[in-house]
Design a protein around this motif. Structure first.
Motif, PDB file in Angstrom:
ATOM      1  N   THR A 119       0.779  -1.062  -0.079  1.00  0.00           N
ATOM      2  CA  THR A 119       0.247  -0.242   0.144  1.00  0.00           C
ATOM      3  C   THR A 119       0.755   1.191  -0.026  1.00  0.00           C
ATOM      4  OG1 THR A 119      -0.243  -0.210   2.492  1.00  0.00           O
ATOM      5  CG2 THR A 119      -2.007  -1.182   1.144  1.00  0.00           C
ATOM      6  N   PRO A 164      -6.073  -2.208  -1.599  1.00  0.00           N
ATOM      7  CA  PRO A 164      -5.977  -2.184  -0.295  1.00  0.00           C
ATOM      8  C   PRO A 164      -5.398  -3.140   0.403  1.00  0.00           C
ATOM      9  CG  PRO A 164      -8.174  -2.994  -0.912  1.00  0.00           C
ATOM     10  CD  PRO A 164      -7.336  -2.837  -2.356  1.00  0.00           C
ATOM     11  N   TYR A 168      -8.596  -4.240   4.546  1.00  0.00           N
ATOM     12  CA  TYR A 168      -9.381  -3.119   3.883  1.00  0.00           C
ATOM     13  C   TYR A 168      -9.394  -1.806   4.781  1.00  0.00           C
ATOM     14  CZ  TYR A 168     -11.687  -2.172  -0.543  1.00  0.00           C
ATOM     15  OH  TYR A 168     -11.873  -1.905  -1.874  1.00  0.00           O
ATOM     16  N   ASP A 171      -6.443   1.991   1.850  1.00  0.00           N
ATOM     17  CA  ASP A 171      -6.747   1.814   0.798  1.00  0.00           C
ATOM     18  C   ASP A 171      -5.992   2.869  -0.114  1.00  0.00           C
ATOM     19  OD1 ASP A 171      -7.720   1.308  -1.946  1.00  0.00           O
ATOM     20  OD2 ASP A 171      -9.630   1.509  -1.519  1.00  0.00           O
TER      21      ASP A 171
END
Length: 498
Positions: A119, A164, A168, A171
Motif C-alpha cells: 500500500t 487495499p 481493507y 486503501d
C-alpha cells in the motif's frame, strides 16, 4: 476498402520502425497460421515467468521471477530462439517487493517494483540492457502493476493499482505515473479525484465504485496500459471498476472514464456454461457479465483508435471485505426468478460466482445477477468507449473444440482471457489472446478490427500471463516470434512461423 486502409496504416508504422531501428526488413511472406512452438525454457516454479520484455539491440529476453524467496529478473540470450541460453539475472530485492512489469526501449530496461508494504508507493527502476547496470530509480504510485514505454521512447507509463491491504483498512489511491525520459526521468502521478463529482452518472453507465469507505480516487484500480502510435494518448483499463480511462500524456491529465456496461447472457448467442457439474453446456441464462478487462492493445485506422481488451474479470476478495457469493447462497427476487429453486441447483446457476455489490432490490433480494468477466475479447472505440465487437462465446467454443476446455472453471470466469497483444505477421495484423484457465493462446486476423477472424489456437504452459510479440524486423531470425510466459509452471515458450 477498410481492411486495405488498415494494412496501409500498419505498413506505415511498421516500415518507419524498421528504418528507425536499422533492423532487417519486415518479412511480408509469413503466414500467421503456421505459428508453432520452437522452444520451452524452465525459469522457475509457480509464480515465476510472469512477464517478459525483449531488447533487439542485445537480443536478450528479460523475464520476471517472483517466488516466495526470490525477486529478480532472469535474462535469456535469444540469439537462437530454438535454444535460449541463460545470460545472468538482476537482483531487484534491494529496491522493494515484487517486480510486476518490465519493458525495454533503446537499451534501457524499465522495471515496475511494488513496495514491501504494497500500500506504500512503489518504484520504477531503470537498468542498462548491455551490462545490467543501474541507471535510475523513480518513485511512483502504490502497487505499480504494469509498465510500458511510449512508442517514441520519450515516456514511461505505469498503471499503479493501489490495492487495499487485506483488512481493507488502508486503501491507497489508484494512479497512473508518467515519467519523462528526456527530463531526467521526471515523474507526474495522476489520480482520479477530478471525476468524483461524476460518480453517480458513471455508475449508471456501468462503472463500479464500491470499496468500503473508499473515496472515488481510492476505489479506481488501474491495471494495464496501451499507447497511441503518436505517443500522445494512453488508455488504461480499470479492471475491478469495469471501465477504461483515457489519458493525455503530454498534457499530464486523465480526460475520460469510459464505463463498459454489462454483457447480457440472455440475448442471442451471448451464451455461457455457468456450472462446473455437468460438462460444457452453454446456453442462455438470465445473468449479466461485467467486462472487467485486464490487458489492452491498440489498432489505429483512419484516425480511429480501436481498443482490444481481454475480458478476464476480477473480484475484490479480502479478509476485510469480499464481494463474491454463489447464486445458490443468495435470495432471488421471486417476481424476476419464479423458478428460483430450479435455477439455484448446482447443475444450473447454483455454483456461479456473482458479485453481491450489484443487483439487489429494496428488500435485499437479487433481481439481477452479475458475474465476473465476459469470457471474451472485445473491441471498443477509443474516443467514445462504445463497444464495436465482442467475441461472445467463441473463445470457449474453440477451447472445447480443441479438447482443452476446463469445465471446473465454468462456475467462475470460464477460460479467463487475460493477455492480449497485436503484431503484424506477413501482411496481416494479428491479435494474440491468452487464455489463463485453458493454457492457450488464440490467434485472430484483425485486418478489419470490428470483424476479427479466427486463425488458430496454440497450447501453452500452465496459466499464460505474459504475451510478447517480437516483430520480424526485431527478431534475431527475421521471423515473427511470440513469447509466452506462464506463471503456473514457470516456463517461457517461444513460437514462430514456418
Amino acid at each position: 476498402m477498410k481492411s486495405r486502409i488498415l494494412l496501409f496504416t500498419f505498413a506505415v508504422v511498421f516500415f518507419a520502425a524498421c528504418k528507425k531501428n536499422d533492423h532487417p526488413g519486415h518479412n511480408p511472406y509469413e503466414d500467421p497460421a503456421s505459428f508453432a512452438e520452437i522452444s520451452s525454457t524452465q525459469i522457475g516454479g509457480e509464480g515465476a515467468a510472469e512477464i517478459s520484455a525483449y531488447d533487439p539491440i542485445t537480443k536478450k529476453l528479460f523475464v520476471i521471477v517472483n517466488t516466495d524467496d526470490v525477486t529478480r529478473i532472469d535474462i535469456l540470450n535469444l540469439s537462437n530462439p530454438t535454444t535460449p541460453t541463460p545470460a545472468g539475472s538482476i537482483d531487484v530485492s534491494t529496491y522493494g517487493g515484487n517486480v510486476n512489469g518490465v519493458d525495454v526501449h533503446d537499451g534501457k530496461l524499465a522495471a515496475a517494483v511494488e513496495s514491501l508494504n504494497k500500500t506504500d508507493n512503489g518504484k520504477v527502476v531503470i537498468f542498462n540492457t548491455s551490462d545490467n547496470s543501474f541507471v535510475k530509480e523513480i518513485n511512483v504510485g502504490a502497487l505499480p502493476d504494469m509498465i510500458t514505454y511510449s512508442h517514441d521512447g520519450k515516456f514511461i507509463l505505469t498503471a499503479n493499482e493501489g490495492e487495499p491491504n487485506d483488512e481493507y483498512t488502508t486503501d491507497p489511491l489508484g494512479t497512473v505515473s508518467i515519467i519523462s525520459v528526456n527530463q531526467n526521468y521526471a515523474v507526474t502521478t495522476l489520480d482520479f479525484s477530478a471525476f468524483a463529482g461524476q460518480s453517480d452518472f458513471l455508475k449508471s453507465k456501468g462503472l463500479r465504485f464500491f470499496g468500503p469507505g473508499a473515496s472515488f480516487a481510492q476505489d479506481m484500480e488501474p491495471e494495464y496500459i496501451t499507447v497511441s502510435f503518436d505517443s500522445k494518448t494512453a488508455w488504461v483499463t480499470l479492471q475491478e471498476n469495469n471501465a477504461i480511462a483515457k489519458i493525455d500524456i503530454r498534457g499530464r491529465s486523465i480526460t475520460n472514464i469510459f464505463p463498459l456496461g454489462f454483457k447480457d447472457y440472455s440475448i442471442g448467442d451471448r451464451i455461457i456454461d455457468p456450472s462446473d457439474k455437468n460438462g460444457y453446456l452453454p446456453a442462455s441464462w438470465n445473468v449479466k457479465g461485467m467486462y472487467q478487462p485486464d490487458a489492452i492493445a491498440l489498432i489505429e485506422d483512419r484516425g480511429i483508435p480501436f481498443l482490444f481488451t481481454a475480458n478476464e474479470g476480477d473480484a475484490r476478495d479480502y479478509d476485510g471485505f469480499s464481494e463474491i457469493e454463489r447464486v445458490k447462497n443468495v435470495t432471488l427476487d421471486p417476481a424476476v426468478f419464479p423458478n428460483a429453486a430450479t435455477l439455484q441447483l448446482e447443475a444450473n446457476l447454483g455454483n456461479l460466482n456473482i458479485t453481491t455489490t450489484l443487483g439487489k432490490n429494496s428488500n435485499g433480494e437479487f433481481s439481477e445477477l452479475y458475474s465476473f468477466g465476459a469470457r471474451s475479447f472485445s473491441v471498443w472505440n477509443g474516443y467514445t468507449g462504445n463497444l464495436l465487437y465482442d467475441s461472445k462465446n467463441e473463445l470457449e467454443t474453440k477451447s472445447f473444440d480443441a479438447g482443452i476446455y476446463a469445465d471446473s472453471r465454468s462456475d467462475d470466469k470460464g477460460v479467463e482471457p487475460e493477455g492480449i497483444t497485436i503484431g503484424v505477421v506477413g501482411r496481416k495484423p494479428v491479435a494474440f489472446v491468452g487464455l489463463e484457465r485453458v493454457d492457450a493462446v488464440v490467434l485472430y486476423d484483425v485486418s478489419n478490427p470490428v470483424r476479427p477472424k479466427f486463425i488458430k489456437l496454440l497450447t501453452t504452459g500452465d496459466a499464460p500471463e505474459g504475451l510478447l510479440f517480437i516483430s520480424s524486423h526485431d527478431s534475431p531470425t527475421g521471423k515473427s516470434l511470440l513469447v509466452v510466459s506462464s506463471e503456473g509452471d514457470g516456463t517461457v515458450r517461444i513460437y514462430t512461423t514456418n
